[in-house]
Design a protein around this motif. Structure first.
Motif, PDB file in Angstrom:
ATOM      1  N   PRO A 121     -15.264  -6.344  -4.708  1.00  0.00           N
ATOM      2  CA  PRO A 121     -14.798  -4.996  -4.342  1.00  0.00           C
ATOM      3  C   PRO A 121     -15.366  -4.571  -2.986  1.00  0.00           C
ATOM      4  CG  PRO A 121     -16.385  -4.894  -6.133  1.00  0.00           C
ATOM      5  CD  PRO A 121     -16.104  -6.334  -5.888  1.00  0.00           C
ATOM      6  N   ILE A 122     -14.566  -3.807  -2.277  1.00  0.00           N
ATOM      7  CA  ILE A 122     -14.962  -3.346  -0.937  1.00  0.00           C
ATOM      8  C   ILE A 122     -15.768  -2.057  -1.066  1.00  0.00           C
ATOM      9  CG2 ILE A 122     -14.084  -2.558   1.291  1.00  0.00           C
ATOM     10  CD1 ILE A 122     -11.562  -4.245   0.662  1.00  0.00           C
ATOM     11  N   MET A 123     -16.888  -2.000  -0.337  1.00  0.00           N
ATOM     12  CA  MET A 123     -17.744  -0.821  -0.395  1.00  0.00           C
ATOM     13  C   MET A 123     -17.071   0.347   0.328  1.00  0.00           C
ATOM     14  SD  MET A 123     -21.676  -0.659  -0.109  1.00  0.00           S
ATOM     15  CE  MET A 123     -22.615   0.806  -0.041  1.00  0.00           C
ATOM     16  N   PRO A 124     -16.979   1.509  -0.355  1.00  0.00           N
ATOM     17  CA  PRO A 124     -16.318   2.671   0.264  1.00  0.00           C
ATOM     18  C   PRO A 124     -17.223   3.375   1.267  1.00  0.00           C
ATOM     19  CG  PRO A 124     -17.066   3.226  -1.917  1.00  0.00           C
ATOM     20  CD  PRO A 124     -17.355   1.762  -1.735  1.00  0.00           C
ATOM     21  N   LYS A 149     -18.164   9.987  -2.862  1.00  0.00           N
ATOM     22  CA  LYS A 149     -17.439   9.990  -4.135  1.00  0.00           C
ATOM     23  C   LYS A 149     -16.997   8.578  -4.500  1.00  0.00           C
ATOM     24  CE  LYS A 149     -15.666  14.680  -3.949  1.00  0.00           C
ATOM     25  NZ  LYS A 149     -14.463  15.519  -3.886  1.00  0.00           N
ATOM     26  N   GLY A 150     -16.546   7.864  -3.540  1.00  0.00           N
ATOM     27  CA  GLY A 150     -16.132   6.479  -3.776  1.00  0.00           C
ATOM     28  C   GLY A 150     -17.307   5.578  -4.089  1.00  0.00           C
ATOM     29  N   LEU A 151     -18.490   5.916  -3.578  1.00  0.00           N
ATOM     30  CA  LEU A 151     -19.687   5.120  -3.825  1.00  0.00           C
ATOM     31  C   LEU A 151     -20.069   5.156  -5.301  1.00  0.00           C
ATOM     32  CD1 LEU A 151     -21.898   3.415  -2.504  1.00  0.00           C
ATOM     33  CD2 LEU A 151     -23.226   5.505  -2.252  1.00  0.00           C
ATOM     34  N   ILE A 152     -19.935   6.314  -5.934  1.00  0.00           N
ATOM     35  CA  ILE A 152     -20.263   6.431  -7.355  1.00  0.00           C
ATOM     36  C   ILE A 152     -19.317   5.562  -8.178  1.00  0.00           C
ATOM     37  CG2 ILE A 152     -20.322   8.025  -9.310  1.00  0.00           C
ATOM     38  CD1 ILE A 152     -21.247  10.193  -7.302  1.00  0.00           C
ATOM     39  N   THR A 153     -18.032   5.631  -7.885  1.00  0.00           N
ATOM     40  CA  THR A 153     -17.054   4.795  -8.585  1.00  0.00           C
ATOM     41  C   THR A 153     -17.328   3.326  -8.319  1.00  0.00           C
ATOM     42  OG1 THR A 153     -15.426   6.539  -8.277  1.00  0.00           O
ATOM     43  CG2 THR A 153     -14.590   4.387  -8.900  1.00  0.00           C
ATOM     44  N   ALA A 208     -18.194   1.533 -11.691  1.00  0.00           N
ATOM     45  CA  ALA A 208     -16.981   0.948 -12.262  1.00  0.00           C
ATOM     46  C   ALA A 208     -16.596  -0.377 -11.602  1.00  0.00           C
ATOM     47  CB  ALA A 208     -15.827   1.933 -12.154  1.00  0.00           C
ATOM     48  N   ASP A 209     -16.536  -0.386 -10.284  1.00  0.00           N
ATOM     49  CA  ASP A 209     -16.019  -1.565  -9.597  1.00  0.00           C
ATOM     50  C   ASP A 209     -16.941  -2.781  -9.710  1.00  0.00           C
ATOM     51  OD1 ASP A 209     -13.873  -0.058  -8.859  1.00  0.00           O
ATOM     52  OD2 ASP A 209     -14.576   0.340  -6.824  1.00  0.00           O
ATOM     53  N   ILE A 210     -18.214  -2.593  -9.444  1.00  0.00           N
ATOM     54  CA  ILE A 210     -19.145  -3.721  -9.492  1.00  0.00           C
ATOM     55  C   ILE A 210     -19.301  -4.270 -10.917  1.00  0.00           C
ATOM     56  CG2 ILE A 210     -21.559  -4.403  -9.161  1.00  0.00           C
ATOM     57  CD1 ILE A 210     -21.588  -2.750  -6.651  1.00  0.00           C
ATOM     58  N   PRO A 211     -19.534  -3.433 -11.951  1.00  0.00           N
ATOM     59  CA  PRO A 211     -19.633  -4.007 -13.304  1.00  0.00           C
ATOM     60  C   PRO A 211     -18.352  -4.705 -13.765  1.00  0.00           C
ATOM     61  CG  PRO A 211     -20.556  -1.805 -13.280  1.00  0.00           C
ATOM     62  CD  PRO A 211     -19.911  -2.018 -11.954  1.00  0.00           C
ATOM     63  N   SER A 212     -17.189  -4.133 -13.441  1.00  0.00           N
ATOM     64  CA  SER A 212     -15.945  -4.786 -13.859  1.00  0.00           C
ATOM     65  C   SER A 212     -15.748  -6.105 -13.113  1.00  0.00           C
ATOM     66  CB  SER A 212     -14.754  -3.869 -13.649  1.00  0.00           C
ATOM     67  OG  SER A 212     -14.532  -3.655 -12.280  1.00  0.00           O
ATOM     68  N   TYR A 213     -16.132  -6.156 -11.855  1.00  0.00           N
ATOM     69  CA  TYR A 213     -16.025  -7.397 -11.078  1.00  0.00           C
ATOM     70  C   TYR A 213     -16.893  -8.493 -11.693  1.00  0.00           C
ATOM     71  CZ  TYR A 213     -17.137 -10.709  -7.351  1.00  0.00           C
ATOM     72  OH  TYR A 213     -17.369 -11.851  -6.638  1.00  0.00           O
ATOM     73  N   TRP A 214     -18.150  -8.170 -11.981  1.00  0.00           N
ATOM     74  CA  TRP A 214     -19.045  -9.189 -12.539  1.00  0.00           C
ATOM     75  C   TRP A 214     -18.664  -9.560 -13.960  1.00  0.00           C
ATOM     76  CZ3 TRP A 214     -21.697 -12.458  -9.936  1.00  0.00           C
ATOM     77  CH2 TRP A 214     -22.102 -12.143  -8.648  1.00  0.00           C
ATOM     78  N   THR A 215     -18.142  -8.601 -14.739  1.00  0.00           N
ATOM     79  CA  THR A 215     -17.690  -8.922 -16.095  1.00  0.00           C
ATOM     80  C   THR A 215     -16.523  -9.901 -16.049  1.00  0.00           C
ATOM     81  OG1 THR A 215     -18.351  -6.719 -16.820  1.00  0.00           O
ATOM     82  CG2 THR A 215     -16.854  -7.929 -18.252  1.00  0.00           C
ATOM     83  N   LYS A 216     -15.557  -9.650 -15.198  1.00  0.00           N
ATOM     84  CA  LYS A 216     -14.419 -10.565 -15.060  1.00  0.00           C
ATOM     85  C   LYS A 216     -14.873 -11.930 -14.577  1.00  0.00           C
ATOM     86  CE  LYS A 216     -11.055  -6.965 -14.055  1.00  0.00           C
ATOM     87  NZ  LYS A 216     -10.258  -6.325 -12.988  1.00  0.00           N
TER      88      LYS A 216
END
Length: 110
Positions: A37-40, A44-48, A52-60
Motif C-alpha cells: 500500500p502507498i503511504m498517504p 486522515k489517510g495515515l490512520i486508515t 487497515a491497509d498495512i494489516p490487510s496487506y500482510w494478512t493477504k
C-alpha cells in the motif's frame, strides 16, 4: 496421401491449440504478487493506512504463502492428535475413578 497429410495437419493444429490453452491455464494459476500500500500524505489517510491497509496487506501476503499454509496444516494435525490423546486419557481416568468409587461403596456397605 494429400488428404491424409491435411487431416494429420488439422489434428496436430487442434492438439497444439489445446496444449496452448492448457499452458496458459497452468501459467496463470499462480496469484499475482500483492502490491504494497502507498503511504498517504494527509493525517486522515495515515490512520486508515496504519489500521487497515498495512494489516490487510500482510494478512493477504501471509495467507497466500505456501509455507504458512503447510505450517497451519501441521499445527492443526498436532492439535487434533493432542485432543484425541487427552480424550483417551480422560476416558481411562474416569473408568479408574468409577471402579475405585464402586470399591469404596462396597466397603462402606459392609
Amino acid at each position: 496421401m494429400n488428404e491424409e497429410r491435411k487431416s494429420l495437419k488439422v489434428t496436430i493444429e487442434k492438439i497444439e491449440a489445446e496444449l496452448r490453452t492448457i499452458n496458459e491455464k497452468v501459467s496463470n494459476r499462480h496469484p499475482l504478487q500483492q502490491k504494497s500500500p502507498i503511504m498517504p500524505n494527509n493525517p486522515k489517510g495515515l490512520i486508515t493506512y496504519l489500521l487497515a491497509d498495512i494489516p490487510s496487506y500482510w494478512t493477504k501476503r501471509i495467507c497466500h504463502s505456501k509455507h504458512i499454509k503447510k505450517l497451519i496444516l501441521i499445527i492443526l494435525i498436532c492439535l487434533w492428535a493432542i485432543s484425541i490423546g487427552l480424550t483417551g486419557f480422560i476416558v481411562r481416568d474416569n473408568v479408574a475413578l468409577h471402579e475405585r468409587m464402586q470399591l469404596i461403596e462396597l466397603q462402606w456397605r459392609k
